[in-house]
Every structure is written in structure tokens, then in C-alpha cells.
Design a protein around this motif. Structure first.
Motif, PDB file in Angstrom:
ATOM      1  N   SER A 161       0.820  -1.221   0.000  1.00  0.00           N
ATOM      2  CA  SER A 161       0.000   0.000   0.000  1.00  0.00           C
ATOM      3  C   SER A 161       0.845   1.258   0.000  1.00  0.00           C
ATOM      4  CB  SER A 161      -0.918   0.029   1.223  1.00  0.00           C
ATOM      5  OG  SER A 161      -1.962  -0.861   1.034  1.00  0.00           O
ATOM      6  N   ASN A 162       1.864   1.295   0.842  1.00  0.00           N
ATOM      7  CA  ASN A 162       2.612   2.557   0.881  1.00  0.00           C
ATOM      8  C   ASN A 162       3.697   2.634  -0.194  1.00  0.00           C
ATOM      9  OD1 ASN A 162       4.679   1.116   2.000  1.00  0.00           O
ATOM     10  ND2 ASN A 162       4.972   2.458   3.776  1.00  0.00           N
ATOM     11  N   GLN A 163       3.750   1.606  -1.063  1.00  0.00           N
ATOM     12  CA  GLN A 163       4.703   1.694  -2.189  1.00  0.00           C
ATOM     13  C   GLN A 163       3.977   1.762  -3.521  1.00  0.00           C
ATOM     14  OE1 GLN A 163       7.378  -1.596  -1.922  1.00  0.00           O
ATOM     15  NE2 GLN A 163       8.264  -0.872  -0.008  1.00  0.00           N
ATOM     16  N   ILE A 164       2.700   2.129  -3.469  1.00  0.00           N
ATOM     17  CA  ILE A 164       1.892   2.000  -4.677  1.00  0.00           C
ATOM     18  C   ILE A 164       2.384   2.893  -5.821  1.00  0.00           C
ATOM     19  CG2 ILE A 164       0.066   3.693  -4.128  1.00  0.00           C
ATOM     20  CD1 ILE A 164      -0.466   0.207  -5.650  1.00  0.00           C
ATOM     21  N   VAL A 165       2.896   4.072  -5.478  1.00  0.00           N
ATOM     22  CA  VAL A 165       3.329   4.994  -6.543  1.00  0.00           C
ATOM     23  C   VAL A 165       4.470   4.342  -7.324  1.00  0.00           C
ATOM     24  CG1 VAL A 165       4.282   7.286  -7.017  1.00  0.00           C
ATOM     25  CG2 VAL A 165       2.586   6.986  -5.205  1.00  0.00           C
ATOM     26  N   LYS A 166       5.430   3.777  -6.582  1.00  0.00           N
ATOM     27  CA  LYS A 166       6.571   3.101  -7.202  1.00  0.00           C
ATOM     28  C   LYS A 166       6.089   1.912  -8.053  1.00  0.00           C
ATOM     29  CE  LYS A 166       9.579   1.129  -4.429  1.00  0.00           C
ATOM     30  NZ  LYS A 166      10.487   0.994  -3.283  1.00  0.00           N
ATOM     31  N   LEU A 167       5.141   1.163  -7.514  1.00  0.00           N
ATOM     32  CA  LEU A 167       4.671  -0.034  -8.227  1.00  0.00           C
ATOM     33  C   LEU A 167       3.885   0.326  -9.483  1.00  0.00           C
ATOM     34  CD1 LEU A 167       3.537  -2.194  -5.179  1.00  0.00           C
ATOM     35  CD2 LEU A 167       5.621  -2.431  -6.529  1.00  0.00           C
ATOM     36  N   GLU A 168       3.183   1.456  -9.419  1.00  0.00           N
ATOM     37  CA  GLU A 168       2.430   1.890 -10.596  1.00  0.00           C
ATOM     38  C   GLU A 168       3.363   2.443 -11.665  1.00  0.00           C
ATOM     39  OE1 GLU A 168      -0.629   4.596  -8.972  1.00  0.00           O
ATOM     40  OE2 GLU A 168      -1.985   3.526 -10.319  1.00  0.00           O
ATOM     41  N   ASP A 169       4.402   3.156 -11.195  1.00  0.00           N
ATOM     42  CA  ASP A 169       5.265   3.863 -12.143  1.00  0.00           C
ATOM     43  C   ASP A 169       6.328   2.979 -12.775  1.00  0.00           C
ATOM     44  OD1 ASP A 169       3.810   6.016 -11.596  1.00  0.00           O
ATOM     45  OD2 ASP A 169       5.336   7.125 -10.460  1.00  0.00           O
ATOM     46  N   SER A 170       6.761   1.931 -12.061  1.00  0.00           N
ATOM     47  CA  SER A 170       7.882   1.151 -12.575  1.00  0.00           C
ATOM     48  C   SER A 170       7.492  -0.313 -12.758  1.00  0.00           C
ATOM     49  CB  SER A 170       9.072   1.279 -11.609  1.00  0.00           C
ATOM     50  OG  SER A 170       9.941   0.197 -11.786  1.00  0.00           O
ATOM     51  N   LYS A 171       7.485  -0.736 -14.009  1.00  0.00           N
ATOM     52  CA  LYS A 171       7.141  -2.131 -14.303  1.00  0.00           C
ATOM     53  C   LYS A 171       8.180  -3.058 -13.684  1.00  0.00           C
ATOM     54  CE  LYS A 171       5.861  -5.292 -18.034  1.00  0.00           C
ATOM     55  NZ  LYS A 171       6.099  -6.377 -17.146  1.00  0.00           N
ATOM     56  N   GLU A 172       9.428  -2.575 -13.679  1.00  0.00           N
ATOM     57  CA  GLU A 172      10.513  -3.386 -13.127  1.00  0.00           C
ATOM     58  C   GLU A 172      10.271  -3.668 -11.634  1.00  0.00           C
ATOM     59  OE1 GLU A 172      14.239  -1.593 -14.194  1.00  0.00           O
ATOM     60  OE2 GLU A 172      15.260  -2.954 -12.807  1.00  0.00           O
ATOM     61  N   GLU A 173       9.899  -2.589 -10.915  1.00  0.00           N
ATOM     62  CA  GLU A 173       9.610  -2.748  -9.472  1.00  0.00           C
ATOM     63  C   GLU A 173       8.461  -3.733  -9.275  1.00  0.00           C
ATOM     64  OE1 GLU A 173      10.844  -1.497  -6.689  1.00  0.00           O
ATOM     65  OE2 GLU A 173      12.222   0.051  -7.409  1.00  0.00           O
ATOM     66  N   PHE A 174       7.428  -3.557 -10.100  1.00  0.00           N
ATOM     67  CA  PHE A 174       6.245  -4.410  -9.966  1.00  0.00           C
ATOM     68  C   PHE A 174       6.599  -5.868 -10.265  1.00  0.00           C
ATOM     69  CE2 PHE A 174       2.276  -6.287 -11.669  1.00  0.00           C
ATOM     70  CZ  PHE A 174       1.491  -6.167 -10.533  1.00  0.00           C
ATOM     71  N   ASP A 175       7.378  -6.080 -11.342  1.00  0.00           N
ATOM     72  CA  ASP A 175       7.762  -7.449 -11.715  1.00  0.00           C
ATOM     73  C   ASP A 175       8.581  -8.109 -10.610  1.00  0.00           C
ATOM     74  OD1 ASP A 175       6.471  -7.325 -14.103  1.00  0.00           O
ATOM     75  OD2 ASP A 175       8.237  -6.771 -15.280  1.00  0.00           O
ATOM     76  N   THR A 176       9.540  -7.352 -10.061  1.00  0.00           N
ATOM     77  CA  THR A 176      10.391  -7.919  -8.999  1.00  0.00           C
ATOM     78  C   THR A 176       9.528  -8.326  -7.811  1.00  0.00           C
ATOM     79  OG1 THR A 176      12.016  -6.306  -9.693  1.00  0.00           O
ATOM     80  CG2 THR A 176      12.490  -7.454  -7.641  1.00  0.00           C
ATOM     81  N   LEU A 177       8.603  -7.427  -7.454  1.00  0.00           N
ATOM     82  CA  LEU A 177       7.721  -7.708  -6.317  1.00  0.00           C
ATOM     83  C   LEU A 177       6.875  -8.950  -6.581  1.00  0.00           C
ATOM     84  CD1 LEU A 177       6.251  -5.938  -3.717  1.00  0.00           C
ATOM     85  CD2 LEU A 177       4.436  -6.187  -5.364  1.00  0.00           C
ATOM     86  N   MET A 178       6.296  -9.013  -7.772  1.00  0.00           N
ATOM     87  CA  MET A 178       5.403 -10.138  -8.076  1.00  0.00           C
ATOM     88  C   MET A 178       6.165 -11.454  -8.061  1.00  0.00           C
ATOM     89  SD  MET A 178       2.504  -8.910  -8.175  1.00  0.00           S
ATOM     90  CE  MET A 178       1.534 -10.251  -8.697  1.00  0.00           C
ATOM     91  N   GLN A 179       7.388 -11.431  -8.598  1.00  0.00           N
ATOM     92  CA  GLN A 179       8.162 -12.683  -8.611  1.00  0.00           C
ATOM     93  C   GLN A 179       8.452 -13.154  -7.189  1.00  0.00           C
ATOM     94  OE1 GLN A 179      11.067 -11.280 -11.349  1.00  0.00           O
ATOM     95  NE2 GLN A 179       9.591 -11.488 -13.022  1.00  0.00           N
ATOM     96  N   SER A 180       8.762 -12.202  -6.302  1.00  0.00           N
ATOM     97  CA  SER A 180       9.032 -12.599  -4.904  1.00  0.00           C
ATOM     98  C   SER A 180       7.763 -13.125  -4.241  1.00  0.00           C
ATOM     99  CB  SER A 180       9.543 -11.425  -4.076  1.00  0.00           C
ATOM    100  OG  SER A 180      10.535 -10.764  -4.749  1.00  0.00           O
ATOM    101  N   ILE A 181       6.630 -12.495  -4.530  1.00  0.00           N
ATOM    102  CA  ILE A 181       5.371 -12.975  -3.923  1.00  0.00           C
ATOM    103  C   ILE A 181       5.074 -14.390  -4.412  1.00  0.00           C
ATOM    104  CG2 ILE A 181       2.848 -12.658  -3.875  1.00  0.00           C
ATOM    105  CD1 ILE A 181       3.339  -9.619  -4.014  1.00  0.00           C
ATOM    106  N   LEU A 182       5.263 -14.582  -5.698  1.00  0.00           N
ATOM    107  CA  LEU A 182       4.867 -15.865  -6.289  1.00  0.00           C
ATOM    108  C   LEU A 182       5.801 -17.015  -5.918  1.00  0.00           C
ATOM    109  CD1 LEU A 182       3.623 -14.395  -9.666  1.00  0.00           C
ATOM    110  CD2 LEU A 182       2.223 -15.589  -7.981  1.00  0.00           C
TER     111      LEU A 182
END
Ligand SMILES: Cc1cc2nc3c(=O)[nH]c(=O)nc-3n(C[C@H](O)[C@H](O)[C@H](O)COP(=O)(O)O)c2cc1C
Length: 457
Positions: A39-60
Motif C-alpha cells: 500500500s505505501n509503495q503504490i506509486v513506485k509499483l504503478e510507475d515502474s514495471k521493473e519494481e512491480f515485476d520484482t515484487l510479483m516474482q518474490s510474492i509468487l
């Protein structure tokens, strides 16, 4: 077992909810907890596909997805909602299939069930095996018996997941298709005169080429004076509610003088007689942008803010298969002491039905506004006031000083203990009720006693 903690608090790790998770982490040290402050990193996750991909891979990489969130206005925080939207907009949806999930919330137990419904429905839409949810009141963890319950809950979650047990599904898939809405009926109805009624439309994303845009345009066309339209996507809204509780003291907000929110609520909504919310359904709730707008209404804390107004919703999406949204809309309107006239979605196959519903709502909104009609509250509104009355009087009085002043001024502290006449009658009547022959007589005539009060009408 690797457990992905999806933290829904806008406060990151300085969060009440995270104290519960950290407590579990200490007690279940055989398992690996991986924290994601989405929640508090949403701006970064919305703006950077790389950040989002890294996060999703760790979650998965994790075996269990643990939704850990605070309640925010009948649901989760807007930025958590946005994170969920990002998942559905991505290619990762299929990768959640078959994973186990569970949820934990902290709140004051006000419409926590609708938030848990939402999270379970999301888990099921992602084809995960949702095990169960745990709703804690904010400070429950401080009591030994609640800690035991929490430990047991978590142990059971881990057992279910590690033994690959089957879990049941609660929510059916939303499979109804929404067709393109184009008005079909001729616009030859008489225009509705709205000389004295101030009508305001608040739309999350206005675009004249979408169903929602066309519904808004059609609705506006019925009136002699075109209602004002606020398009939230064009407004300067700096961010989601910070959860800082600056508002609790005097209803000021950390964002004051920085963005458009207070101006919309106090400058526009307060001046209007009729409010029409035009909103898009995204996943299992209304859009995250609209949710952000609703969360930010919390500068008025636990006070109603649409008092005496007529309200309608124009919805793009399938609400008939999304009862949770309907429930939240009805409850929030009752809590706001407004009158819900209709919820009209673009899910009908016959466009003429939508046209007729829009016209009918336009007419009824104006007529009901002239009569100042507000429907009586159901259990939704009544229970809301009882919960907040007790909370503001008790545990929440500090820091919610502004609410205490409002509740006192508006006589919302209507505790039954204060009704001395009724207390005296109860004492007296219950004393005689114990006497067998009097009791027999009362019971024989109970039906008559129950309607005696109406005789004077
Ligand atoms: C803007 C806002 C909205 C809230 N809405 C609700 C609500 O609808 N229902 C409820 O029971 N609690 C609600 N709460 C209370 C929080 O859920 C509760 O304080 C929670 O423990 C905060 O957790 P956190 O510190 O992890 O963010 C709300 C709090 C805030 C600040």
C-alpha cells in the motif's frame, strides 16, 4: 513454508496490523515471513514495471499468500485496492492459481465482513484456495485469550495449506457480459425543471466514448439546467488517506491546501441537494480512484456527510453478481443520512431499460428532494450508529475529539441507560412479571399489549 505478507496499511511497518503479523512470526519461527508493503509503495509499483515485476516474482515464490490489512471505509485501503487492480491488469493472474491464501484484518469491527468478503472474492477470482479470515479488533492482541485464538487460526491455516486440503468457494464467477450502451429511446420526454435543485455528478473517469460517459450524458440531458460534473480523474488528488489521524482532533487533514479533496466535499457536495456518483466497477469493487476519494472523506471522521441529500449511483459493470458492492453502497448512504434512490448499472441487454431507468431516477431524485424524503434506516445504519456511539464515547474518544463534540451536539449519545422513565417502567414491570398470576394475565393478552400504543392514532 514461505509466507507472503501483503501489508495493506498505508503506514508500512508502523502499523497495528503488522504487530499481529510480527507476533505470529515470532511464534511460528519454522516458517519464513516475507513482507511486502504494497500500500505505501503504490506509486513506485504503478510507475515502474521493473519494481512491480520484482515484487510479483518474490510474492509468487511463496507458498501462502497472507492478506494482512487494516479496514478502510468498509473495505481495504485505496492503495491496496489499486495493487489488486495492478495484479489483474498484469500477466501474473494465472500464476496465483492453486496457491493457498488467508486474511487478517485489524479494525473497530465496523463492516469488517465486507472487506473480508472482498479479499476472499479476489482470492477466488485468482483461483487461489482461500482458507479463512481473522478479524481482530485493534487492541485484541493485548489479551492472552485473543493471542491464543490468533495462534490457533494461524496454525490451522498452515496445516490446511501444508496438507493440501480442499477449500470451498463462496463467490460465483462474474460471468455476465456488459454490452455497449447506446441510448435508444428518443429524447422526447419533457425536461425536468431543476431550477431550485442543485444536482452534482461525481464521476471517477468521465469519457464520452464509454458506457459510463454515455450514461452520464444521457442523465444530464434530462434537466432544464445541466447538472455540474466533477471528473475525479482530472482533479488534483495528491494521494490516499495517510492514516495519520490529524483529522481526529478538529477535522483538519494533512493534505489541506495541497489538493482538491476538501474543496469537492465542502465546496461542492455540501452545497448540492442531489448527488449522483458515476463509477466503474474494477475487480470486486468500485475503482481504486473512487475508493481514494471515499477514503479521503475521512477528514470528517465518523460524522455523516450527505445529510438530507438524495443519492443515486450510475455504475459501469455487473453489480447484480456483486452483492458486496451493493451492501456497501446502501450502508454508507444510510450512515451518511442520505436517501438512496437507485443504483443503475449498464448490465442490461436491452438499452431501452437503461434509458428508462435513467429518466425514472432523474425524476424521482428531484421529486424526493422536494419532499425532503429520507427513508428510515435499516440494520445497516442503525448498527453503524450504535457501534460508533459506543466507540466515540469510550475507546475512541481520544483522539477523536471532533467526533465527541459532534455526537454530543447532535444528540447521538442516545444510550438506553439515559432513559430514566423506561428504566423505571422496566424495573416496576419486571418485578410484577415475576408474580405467577400477573404473568399469566399479561401473557394471555400479550398481543393486545403490543398494539396498545397505536390506539391513540
Ligand atoms: C480512514 C480510515 C478509515 C477506517 N475505516 C474503518 C472501517 O470502515 N471499519 C473499521 O472497523 N475500522 C476502520 N478504520 C480503523 C482501522 O482499520 C484500524 O485503526 C486499524 O487497526 C489500523 O491498522 P493499521 O495501523 O495497520 O493501518 C479506519 C481507519 C481510518 C484511518
Amino acid at each position: 513454508m514461505k509466507i507472503a505478507i501483503l501489508n495493506g496499511s498505508p503506514k508500512g511497518q508502523t502499523s497495528v496490523t503488522m504487530q499481529y503479523v510480527k507476533y505470529l512470526e515470532e511464534n511460528f519461527s519454522d516458517h519464513q515471513f516475507k513482507y511486502f508493503n504494497v500500500s505505501n509503495q503504490i506509486v513506485k509499483l504503478e510507475d515502474s514495471k521493473e519494481e512491480f515485476d520484482t515484487l510479483m516474482q518474490s510474492i509468487l515464490e511463496c507458498d501462502l499468500v497472507f492478506w494482512a490489512f487494516p479496514l478502510y471505509v468498509y473495505l481495504v485501503h485505496s492503495e491496496y485496492k489499486r495493487f489488486i487492480e495492478l495484479i489483474f491488469e498484469s500477466d501474473y493472474v494465472k500464476d496465483f492459481k492453486g496457491k493457498y491464501s488467508a486474511s487478517l484484518s485489524t479494525s473497530v469491527n465496523f463492516f469488517d465482513h465486507t472487506a473480508h468478503n472482498y479479499i476472499q472474492a479476489i482470492s477466488e477470482d485468482l483461483e487461489m484456495n482461500f482458507i479463512s479470515s481473522f478479524s481482530a479488533k485493534m487492541y485484541d492482541l493485548l489479551a492472552e485469550e485473543n493471542r491464543e485464538k490468533l495462534n490457533y487460526f494461524f496454525k490451522e491455516i498452515v496445516n490446511t495449506a501444508s496438507n493440501n486440503r480442499r477449500t470451498s468457494k463462496r463467490f460465483s464467477r462474474i460471468d455476465k457480459k456488459v454490452l455497449e450502451y447506446n441510448p435508444t429511446l428518443p429524447t422526447d420526454q419533457p425536461k425536468i425543471a431543476n431550477r431550485t435543485e442543485n444536482i452534482l455528478i461525481i464521476c471517477d473517469y468521465y469519457d464520452s466514448d464509454t458506457n459510463l460517459g454515455r450514461m452520464v450524458d444521457r442523465f444530464k440531458s434530462f434537466f432544464t439546467q445541466s447538472p455540474e460534473l466533477i471528473d475525479l480523474s482530472k482533479e488534483d488528488i495528491k494521494g490516499g488517506c495517510l492514516g495519520c489521524l490529524k483529522c481526529a482532533y478538529d477535522n483538519s487533514c494533512a493534505y489541506d491546501n495541497q489538493d482538491a479533496i476538501r474543496g469537492i466535499y465542502e465546496g461542492k457536495i455540501q452545497q448540492a441537494d442531489i448527488i449522483v456518483f458515476a463509477v466503474t466497477i474494477k475487480d470486486r469493487y468500485l475503482s481504486a480512484l473512487f475508493k481514494r476519494f471515499i477514503d479521503r472523506r475521512f477528514f470528517k471522521t465518523h460524522q455523516p456527510h450527505l445529510v438530507g441529500k438524495q443519492v443515486a449511483y450510475l455504475i459501469s459493470g455487473v453489480i447484480s453478481q456483486n452483492n458486496n458492492i451493493d451492501e456497501i453502497i446502501r450502508t454508507s448512504t444510510e450512515f451518511d443520512q442520505a436517501n438512496l434512490v437507485d443504483i443503475i448499472a449498464d448490465e442490461y441487454n436491452d438499452m431501452a431499460v437503461i434509458d428508462e431507468l435513467l429518466y425514472s431516477a432523474a425524476k424521482r431524485l428531484v421529486e424526493l428532494s422536494r419532499e425532503n424524503f429520507i427513508a428510515p434506516m435499516t440494520c445497516r445504519g442503525v448498527s453503524a450508529y450504535k457501534i460508533f456511539r459506543d466507540e466515540i464515547w469510550g475507546d475512541l474518544r481520544f483522539p477523536f475529539r471532533a467526533d465527541h463534540i459532534y455526537y454530543k451536539k447532535n444528540k447521538l449519545y442516545d444510550f438506553p441507560q439515559k432513559n430514566w422513565k423506561q428504566r423505571f417502567i422496566n424495573l416496576f414491570a419486571n418485578f410484577f412479571y415475576k408474580v405467577p398470576f400477573i404473568r399469566r394475565e399479561i401473557q394471555k393478552n400479550m398481543r393486545k399489549h403490543m398494539i396498545r400504543g397505536f390506539e391513540r392514532l
